[in-house]
Structure formats: C-alpha cells, structure tokens
Design an enzyme around this catalytic site. Structure first.
Site, PDB file in Angstrom:
ATOM      1  N   ARG A 189       0.835  -1.205   0.000  1.00 50.77           N
ATOM      2  CA  ARG A 189       0.000   0.000   0.000  1.00 50.77           C
ATOM      3  C   ARG A 189       0.875   1.262   0.000  1.00 50.77           C
ATOM      4  O   ARG A 189       0.624   2.206  -0.753  1.00 50.77           O
ATOM      5  CB  ARG A 189      -0.911   0.010   1.223  1.00 50.77           C
ATOM      6  CG  ARG A 189      -1.794   1.263   1.292  1.00 50.77           C
ATOM      7  CD  ARG A 189      -2.575   1.366   2.586  1.00 50.77           C
ATOM      8  NE  ARG A 189      -3.501   0.245   2.723  1.00 50.77           N
ATOM      9  CZ  ARG A 189      -3.351  -0.750   3.587  1.00 50.77           C
ATOM     10  NH1 ARG A 189      -2.309  -0.755   4.411  1.00 50.77           N
ATOM     11  NH2 ARG A 189      -4.227  -1.727   3.645  1.00 50.77           N
ATOM     12  N   TYR A 237      18.198  10.223  -0.422  1.00 41.12           N
ATOM     13  CA  TYR A 237      19.519  10.835  -0.292  1.00 41.12           C
ATOM     14  C   TYR A 237      19.777  11.677  -1.530  1.00 41.12           C
ATOM     15  O   TYR A 237      18.856  12.185  -2.146  1.00 41.12           O
ATOM     16  CB  TYR A 237      20.584   9.750  -0.045  1.00 41.12           C
ATOM     17  CG  TYR A 237      21.788  10.355   0.633  1.00 41.12           C
ATOM     18  CD1 TYR A 237      21.689  10.862   1.931  1.00 41.12           C
ATOM     19  CD2 TYR A 237      22.998  10.477  -0.030  1.00 41.12           C
ATOM     20  CE1 TYR A 237      22.768  11.471   2.539  1.00 41.12           C
ATOM     21  CE2 TYR A 237      24.076  11.078   0.581  1.00 41.12           C
ATOM     22  CZ  TYR A 237      23.961  11.572   1.862  1.00 41.12           C
ATOM     23  OH  TYR A 237      25.022  12.180   2.462  1.00 41.12           O
ATOM     24  N   LYS A 256      21.933  10.677   6.945  1.00 39.62           N
ATOM     25  CA  LYS A 256      23.078   9.788   7.164  1.00 39.62           C
ATOM     26  C   LYS A 256      22.729   8.682   8.156  1.00 39.62           C
ATOM     27  O   LYS A 256      23.139   7.527   7.991  1.00 39.62           O
ATOM     28  CB  LYS A 256      24.278  10.595   7.677  1.00 39.62           C
ATOM     29  CG  LYS A 256      24.997  11.375   6.598  1.00 39.62           C
ATOM     30  CD  LYS A 256      25.747  10.462   5.646  1.00 39.62           C
ATOM     31  CE  LYS A 256      26.586  11.261   4.666  1.00 39.62           C
ATOM     32  NZ  LYS A 256      27.322  10.406   3.707  1.00 39.62           N
ATOM     33  N   ASP A 303      33.169  13.060   4.765  1.00 38.52           N
ATOM     34  CA  ASP A 303      33.677  13.811   3.622  1.00 38.52           C
ATOM     35  C   ASP A 303      35.178  13.632   3.472  1.00 38.52           C
ATOM     36  O   ASP A 303      35.706  13.539   2.363  1.00 38.52           O
ATOM     37  CB  ASP A 303      33.340  15.301   3.790  1.00 38.52           C
ATOM     38  CG  ASP A 303      31.870  15.514   4.081  1.00 38.52           C
ATOM     39  OD1 ASP A 303      31.059  15.312   3.166  1.00 38.52           O
ATOM     40  OD2 ASP A 303      31.537  15.840   5.227  1.00 38.52           O
ATOM     41  N   ALA A 340      36.874  16.614   0.534  1.00 38.29           N
ATOM     42  CA  ALA A 340      36.741  15.300  -0.102  1.00 38.29           C
ATOM     43  C   ALA A 340      37.985  14.950  -0.911  1.00 38.29           C
ATOM     44  O   ALA A 340      38.517  13.840  -0.808  1.00 38.29           O
ATOM     45  CB  ALA A 340      35.509  15.280  -0.986  1.00 38.29           C
ATOM     46  N   ASN A 377      28.583  15.895  -6.581  1.00 37.00           N
ATOM     47  CA  ASN A 377      27.135  15.753  -6.606  1.00 37.00           C
ATOM     48  C   ASN A 377      26.497  17.035  -6.086  1.00 37.00           C
ATOM     49  O   ASN A 377      27.165  17.845  -5.448  1.00 37.00           O
ATOM     50  CB  ASN A 377      26.693  14.526  -5.782  1.00 37.00           C
ATOM     51  CG  ASN A 377      27.117  14.636  -4.319  1.00 37.00           C
ATOM     52  OD1 ASN A 377      26.597  15.446  -3.564  1.00 37.00           O
ATOM     53  ND2 ASN A 377      28.082  13.817  -3.929  1.00 37.00           N
TER      54      ASN A 377
END
Length: 564
Positions: free
Chosen positions: A30, A75, A147, A242, A278, A388
C-alpha cells in the site's frame, strides 16, 4: 492495521482501527502505491519523511524492498532539494538543534535523548558545506538525519539508538538570511574562537553523556572539516565522511580498477581535481595505502598524487593560501617552470595520469579533450567524476565512455544508467554517496559493536580492503568497481568484521567476548543488526516502561515503530 487481535484487546484499539489485520508486507504494498503516485522526486521525499514520522518500521521496510529505486529520493540528489527547502516544507522537528548563542544549554539539550547506554551513533553537522550545494544553515539537520537513515538501512544500527544534531552557527547564505520563514539564526556565521568553543562544548558534552557513542562529523566547511577531525581523533572514536568515507570508497574503487588494468598502486599516477575536504581526504587515503603497500615515506607517496584546485595545480609558492591538508600535496615550483599548470588539461597532458578524480563541483570539467588525452597514454583510464548532485558532475559517464572508446573505468557521485559502446554495456558505479554507503555504515557498525576507543588509520585500511575484496569487477571487468548498494547489508558485515578485528589487534576494542574466528565474528555482527519487522507488544505499567516507551526522550512526539 498490523496490530494483532491480542494487542488490539490489550491496548483498547478495537473500534479505532479497521477490522482486517494486515501483515507488514501488505502495508509495504500500500505504501509503495502511495509513494508511486507522487508526481516528482521532492514530493516523494516529503511522503517518505511523513511515513518515517508515522511508522518507522514500515518506512525502513519499504526502502529496504525498493532500495535502488528509492536511494536517490531519500539521499542525493533529492535530499539536497529538501535541505534547500527545509524552512518551507518543515512540519515537525526531528533531531537536536544546538544554538551557538546558548552554549550553556548544550549539555541539557543533549541529555534529553537518554542515558549513557542509550545512544550508539551521533551524526553532527554545522550545515556549511552540504552535498555540493553549500551553506544551508539549520537545514543541515536533514543531512544528519539522512546519514543516520543510511546507517540503519545499510548496517542495521538501531534507529532509536541514533542522534542527529545540527550546530547552528548562523549562515552566510544570503537567500536564507533574507527569508522571513528561515528557521535558523538569521545572522552571518560565527567563526574563530567562539566557533571552536561551541564545537568543543558539543563534543565534550556528547562524550560525557554518551561515553560509548561514535561521533560522525558531516558536511563541515573546508576550513574546519579536517582541522576538527585531527583535533578529536586522538581523543575519541570519531569519523568524517567527507574526509575519510569518500576517501575509503574511492580507494576501494581505485584498487579494483587497478586490478582490472593490471597495475600496482605503487606505480600509479593520480590527478585529483578539487582540493577541498573530499579531494584531500581521497589523497590521504591513497597515500596511506601506498605507504602500507610499498614502505615508502609519506612524503614520497604523496609525490604520486597531483592535486588541482580552482587556481590550478597546488604549488608550494601558494604558501598561506594552502590549507593544512593541502600542504603535503603542493608541488615544488621549479618542477613546473615553463609547463602549463593553471588548468586541468595542462596538468593531465604533463602528468599522464592513470587515475583522474573529480571532487570540484565544476560541471563538465572533464572535457572530451582531457579524456582523449588520458586515453592516448593509458590503456584503461580510471575516471571518477564524483561531485554531486548530478548537475555538478565533472562529466556524464556516457560521454566519458564514448570519448575513451569504451576503455574508461568509471565511477560517479550520483546515479546514472549503464553506458553502451559498440553494442556492449558497461556498469556505471554510483560511488561517492550511494556506494559510500558500503563504507561508512559498516565502519561505524564495527566501531560501535566493539566499543572502540578510537578509529585508527589501520581500521580504515582494513575497511577498504574488505570493500575491495567484494568488488564485482574482480570476476567480470565490465561490472562495477565497488559493490552494489543492493548488497550493502552483507557488505557491512564484512566491513564491520574487518574493522573489529583490527581494533582488537591494536588493543582499541573495549567490548568483551568478541569472537576470534572469522565466521563466528561475522555471525556475531549479523545477530546485532536491527531489521525492520514488528515485534510483539506487551502492555506494562507506566513505571515499568522504558524512557522511550514513556515518551521521555527527545523524540517524544514521534511514534517510533508504531503499527498503525
């Protein structure tokens, strides 16, 4: 609708519910129909948020059954849209909101979430550098929540034993500052000593209240991410996704790619475009692995990595403009005299890299010219456009595949369909965030289960090796370089087991009676992973109920795991 007849009788639910008792699977059907009826991605995201507030078990079971389809909704990239619209789609608070101008209340605010044994995993952000979309202020609470959703989905961390936190220090986002509906502090970000004092108050308070909890730093700005990690790593078990998580999963992808191309890490030349948290985190993980594999010094290992940022190649002459993390990767100026180094193509042409990684958030930075230059010098170029959301990708994998004539080994930071060249299909690994989920949840699970005092470099290397060992490309070079997210719970078992074994070897694990045999250890891990299923409910007197059952935690208004 899933309450049993006995539960309906004990809790006085007859007359309040439709008579048909349904199973969790029927509820999932459902809910999926309702989800599918939403017209766009943000509407689907909002529906899922509402479902989580109403019935957490159903929420997780629905995602688990449709994980690959729903990942981009819960996400990146859709969660980024939700964060940008946080103050406009806000319905009810979730998580802990800490105010830099109210530091005296930090410990009391955190204490609302339980006793020393109640919290295992904390995700905290200051909202400064969210998912490639920058400063989102108090809306960053949604990244902490997201997260933690992934730690539950991917590694079975119990959702009631997690705590999402945002440190509201103000915002430098002018759109938010000028928005009357913005829910956070409408003033420029506080920095310097007051900021450091605020972060330290949070860390010390969290560690005092929940001494066994693992702290995960998320989406802090470049000036603070590594600095704070370096400050607290020697003191407690903490992690920055990161800096470390993206580095771990990217290194696992590189190792798999090198296996396919028949190269050794110690012979590899790597260019990283984008030298923020990063990018430098990836550089650090790679250099640590080179040191471990070859016995080279850290300084010599870093010479295999060329880091490029907006001004061009990092050079030592840039002096104080380099961050602490960038410093070890800055090249001697004399090496580049008379050589082009202020643009990516010039660096690629000179270095002839085997691996090109993008963490720049600069769209279309990996041009046809650059990919063709790499392909001219390397048999199987490894190209990872990891920025991203999708609109900030350095290149579309379809273009990379075409420009390299099907030679490139590709991983991306947002989901893309398989690519085709000359009638042959190649998998595109959605790596930076989706497949980060094969890294950080398992690492956290391992640290939580063994109650590790710290999270060491060797524990991270053990996690990387465990991920790389599960690479589909080891069996078929046209498959993904890192494991698919659909297999993530079993991958997390392997990652957590590797982390635990290394923690025990280093004397960091404090949990007793940890199994020593690999099969026994993996089964021990599986047994402690939460799964979304309904447990039988028993009515007890108010004083006998847990704090959670009495609604005395910070989630008092949320019906965790309700069956209605």
């Amino acid at each position: 609708s899933a309450f049993s007849p006995n539960e309906r009788n004990d809790f006085g639910l007859y007359g309040l519910l439709p008579p048909n008792v349904q199973t969790l699977d029927e509820q999932v059907r459902r809910a999926y129909e309702q989800y599918s009826s939403r017209k766009d991605a943000l509407a689907k995201n909002t529906f899922m948020t509402s479902l989580k507030e109403q019935n957490e078990v159903l929420y997780y079971k629905l995602i688990q059954d449709h994980l690959k389809e729903m990942f981009s909704i819960i996400y990146t990239p859709t969660e980024g849209d939700a964060i940008q619209n946080f103050s406009r789609i806000f319905r009810k608070p979730e998580g802990c909101f800490l105010n830099i101008f109210d530091q005296g209340r930090v410990e009391d605010n955190l204490a609302q979430w339980g006793g020393p044994e109640d919290i295992d995993y904390i995700v905290v952000t200051d909202g400064e550098e969210i998912l490639g979309i920058g400063d989102q202020g108090v809306g960053g609470i949604l990244i902490s929540i997201a997260k933690l959703v992934l730690t539950t989905l991917c590694a079975g961390i119990h959702p009631s034993r997690t705590l999402p936190v945002v440190l509201d220090c103000g915002t430098d986002n002018h759109q938010l500052l000028n928005d009357d509906l913005y829910l956070g502090l409408r003033r420029p970000r506080v920095r310097g000593e007051d900021y450091d004092s605020f972060v330290d108050t949070f860390v010390q308070s969290a560690h005092k209240l929940y001494p066994r909890a693992y702290i995960h730093f998320e989406d802090f700005g470049p000036a603070n991410a590594r600095r704070l990690l370096d400050k607290y790593r020697p003191k407690l078990a903490c992690f920055n996704d990161d800096v470390q998580g993206t580095g771990c999963i990217t290194l696992a992808g590189i190792l798999s790619g090198l296996h396919v191309s028949g190269l050794k890490l110690t012979d590899t030349r790597i260019v990283i475009f984008g030298s923020g948290s990063a990018g430098i985190g990836i550089a650090d993980q790679v250099s640590d692995a080179i040191v471990a594999e070859s016995g080279k010094s850290k300084e010599n290992a870093s010479k295999q990595i060329w880091c490029v940022d907006k001004p061009g190649l990092l050079l030592k002459s840039q002096g104080e403009s380099l961050t602490k993390g960038q410093g070890p990767y800055a090249r001697d100026d004399h090496e580049w005299q008379g050589k082009p180094h202020d643009d990516l193509f010039g660096v690629v042409k000179e270095v002839k890299p085997h691996v090109l990684i993008g963490t720049s958030t600069k769209p279309k930075a990996f041009t046809k010219k650059i990919v063709e230059e790499m392909s001219k010098n390397v048999d199987r170029p490894i190209i990872f456009p990891l920025s991203n959301p999708t609109r900030l990708h350095e290149a579309d994998p379809k273009d990379i595949n075409e420009w390299s004539k099907g030679k490139a080994l590709i991983a991306t930071g947002s989901p893309f369909p398989p690519v085709e060249y000359n009638g042959k299909k190649y998998e595109v690994v959605y790596q930076a965030e989706c497949n980060n989920s094969t890294a950080f949840p398992g690492i956290g699970l391992g640290a939580v289960l063994c109650r590790s005092r710290l999270l060491s470099d060797k524990m991270l290397v053990a996690a990387v090796k465990a991920i790389a060992a599960q690479s589909p490309a080891l069996k078929d070079p046209d498959r993904g370089l890192v494991p698919d997210v659909v297999d993530v719970r079993e991958i997390s078992v392997h990652v957590a087991s590797a982390v635990i074994k290394q923690a025990v070897a280093e004397g960091l694990a404090t949990e007793e009676a940890i199994p020593t045999e690999n099969d026994d250890l993996q089964e021990w891990v599986r047994e402690q992973m939460w799964t979304p299923r309904y447990r039988s409910l028993k009515r007890v007197k108010h004083k006998q109920a847990s704090k959670h059952g009495r609604g005395e935690l910070g989630v008092a208004a949320v019906s965790k795991g309700a069956k209605s």
